[in-house]
Scaffold this active site. Structure first.
Site, short mmCIF file in Angstrom:
data_model
loop_
_atom_site.label_atom_id
_atom_site.label_comp_id
_atom_site.label_asym_id
_atom_site.label_seq_id
_atom_site.Cartn_x
_atom_site.Cartn_y
_atom_site.Cartn_z
CG ASN A 391 -2.11 0.92 1.04
OD1 ASN A 391 -1.74 2.11 0.45
ND2 ASN A 391 -3.26 0.55 1.46
CG ASP A 392 1.40 2.98 3.81
OD1 ASP A 392 0.44 3.76 3.30
OD2 ASP A 392 1.73 2.38 4.56
CB VAL A 393 6.16 0.72 -0.56
CG1 VAL A 393 6.58 0.53 0.74
CG2 VAL A 393 5.19 -0.68 -1.00
CB THR A 394 2.44 1.14 -4.46
OG1 THR A 394 1.13 0.91 -3.75
CG2 THR A 394 2.91 -0.36 -4.40
CB ALA A 432 1.37 5.51 6.13
#
Length: 465
Positions: A391-394, A432
């Site tokens: 999620n957050d890393v994309t 996050a």
């Protein structure tokens, strides 16, 4: 102090061998191909160091043996039975135990020297440093464990603006109590006060830190444990503790910095807390959006006729234990002439290297694992990117939205792919707590459900093509 006679020669030699194995083993951890071997080499070195130290012990061996037996009975089953998704919290817990042990050693040193009477100043300073840092690490690691294990809320839990003044005040009081403890002949209550005040610092520093920053916190606490062990070794004149502690402290500090850089956050900002956690997704503009759902059959068709597919693994893959299913799907795609690569973000999952370990467990080729800097330029040339629980890393907001809490964080540029298929259970946000605009793009389709089941369904559809 080393004893006279043969032991005075044997023990230093054993320590030198142990140190060499520590360093050689650590060098093996820099790559997935040599990581297992490096871990075994370092473990052998630690075994030799333990034997050398036991040769110097002048104590009731019943207590020593009892401690070894109890530790083995607890540690071995715990390590063997832990699931990969729970590995980060086990690392936090085991690291905390090390800090706690150092704090107890400092207390024992205070008692054995009758309150540091006639002890050199360097022994007093090293012991008090070990007491404070070890206690902070122990209690901070317990809070990190609780957050990762979801015994405590992953969201920040703090006292608002007074949080940092209180933390600083407690740390100052701990240092004052340490100074009084080191004056010589002080009451034992002063060393207890040091440990309690440092414990409060550890708890109150980690509680306000959100789940998104927890991997960095674990690494930081690990470095602190190493430094406290080195300080205790200096006080006890134990060379093995000094060297091993400095290796852990130095490597942990470097890793902490690298992870902070990967998130585009400073370590002081992370320690200040207040970012990330399990909370509802927040949209930056309040506009309602719709997503496109897809099916396993459609996803299979898209990937079967692609020239290149990039798989982006995340914590969702770890939770579902989908790595073996992903490997089977990739093998089938490759048999159809599709090139499959894996994009690995430095902080994907809950600890450094989490995705690498999972995929290596499934015998995914190391050559197929591509780090973020090596793969980002390929997304624009990729037909299909399959995002599995990441999620957050994309999240493209990190690149495009200056108002986003994660703005500036280096991400995998999956939104530049021709087509994106996202496997998720729901539309919930990542650790996050920030909404991901990727899910609403025209080139993105959502395949809802358990990641392992979804991948297996796609694989069955691929077989039918």
């Amino acid at each position: 102090m080393l004893p006279d006679g043969p032991l005075g020669v044997v023990v230093p030699i054993l320590y030198i061998i142990a140190f060499a194995l520590f360093i050689y083993g650590l060098s093996g951890l820099t790559g997935p191909r040599t990581a297992v071997r490096g871990n075994w080499i370092a473990a052998v070195g630690m075994g030799i160091a333990v034997v050398a130290t036991l040769l110097l012990v002048r104590a009731n061996w019943i207590w020593v043996v009892a401690g070894l037996v109890i530790g083995t009975l607890i540690g071995v089953p715990s390590a063997r039975n832990v699931r990969m998704t729970q590995m980060p919290q086990m690392v936090a817990l085991f690291n905390g135990v090390g800090g706690g042990a150092v704090a107890l050693i400092a207390w024992a040193e205070f008692r054995s020297s009758t309150g540091f009477l006639d002890e050199p100043l360097y022994v007093v300073i090293a012991t008090m440093f070990a007491a404070i840092v070890g206690s902070v690490s122990f209690w901070g690691s317990l809070i990190a464990y609780g957050k990762l294990q979801e015994l405590l809320p992953g969201r920040p839990i703090g006292l608002g603006r007074v949080q940092q003044p209180i933390n600083i005040g407690l740390l100052v009081l701990a240092v004052v109590a340490a100074v009084v403890s080191g004056l010589g002949g002080a009451s034992e209550w002063w060393i207890i006060a040091v440990l309690v005040l440092a414990a409060l610092v550890g708890v109150l520093v980690v509680l306000p830190i959100g789940g998104a920053d927890m991997p960095v916190v674990i690494s930081l606490l690990n470095a602190m444990t190493g430094l406290s062990a080195a300080a205790a070794g200096l006080a006890l004149s134990n060379t093995a503790m000094i060297v091993a502690g400095m290796i852990v402290g130095a490597s942990g500090s470097i890793l902490t910095n690298q992870m902070a850089v990967a998130m585009n956050r400073t370590i002081p900002a992370i320690v200040a807390g207040g970012f990330g956690g399990t909370q509802a997704a927040v949209s930056g503009d309040g506009v309602e959006r719709t997503v496109k759902s897809t099916s396993a059959a459609d996803a299979a068709i898209q990937m079967a006729y692609a020239s290149q597919v990039i798989v982006v693994p995340g914590y969702g893959m770890a939770v579902a234990q989908a790595q073996h299913a992903v490997k089977d799907m990739a093998k089938l795609l490759e048999s159809k002439g599709v090139e499959v690569k894996y994009a690995i973000h430095p902080v994907a999952g809950r600890m450094p290297g989490h995705m690498n370990v999972l995929l290596a467990e499934a015998d995914v080729s190391y050559d197929a694992l591509k780090e973020m800097d090596d793969i980002n330029d390929e997304f624009s040339r990729t037909d299909v990117t399959l995002v599995i629980g990441a999620n957050d890393v994309t999240n493209p907001s990190a690149r495009t939205d200056p108002s986003s809490p994660i703005h500036g964080m280096p991400i995998l540029n999956v939104d530049e792919s021709h087509n994106v298929i996202v496997l998720k259970r729901s539309m919930g946000s990542g650790f996050a707590g920030v909404e991901n605009p990727l899910f609403f793009l025209d080139n993105t389709s959502m395949l809802f459900g358990d990641a392992k089941s979804s991948v297996m369904e796609v694989t069955e559809e691929l077989k039918a093509l």
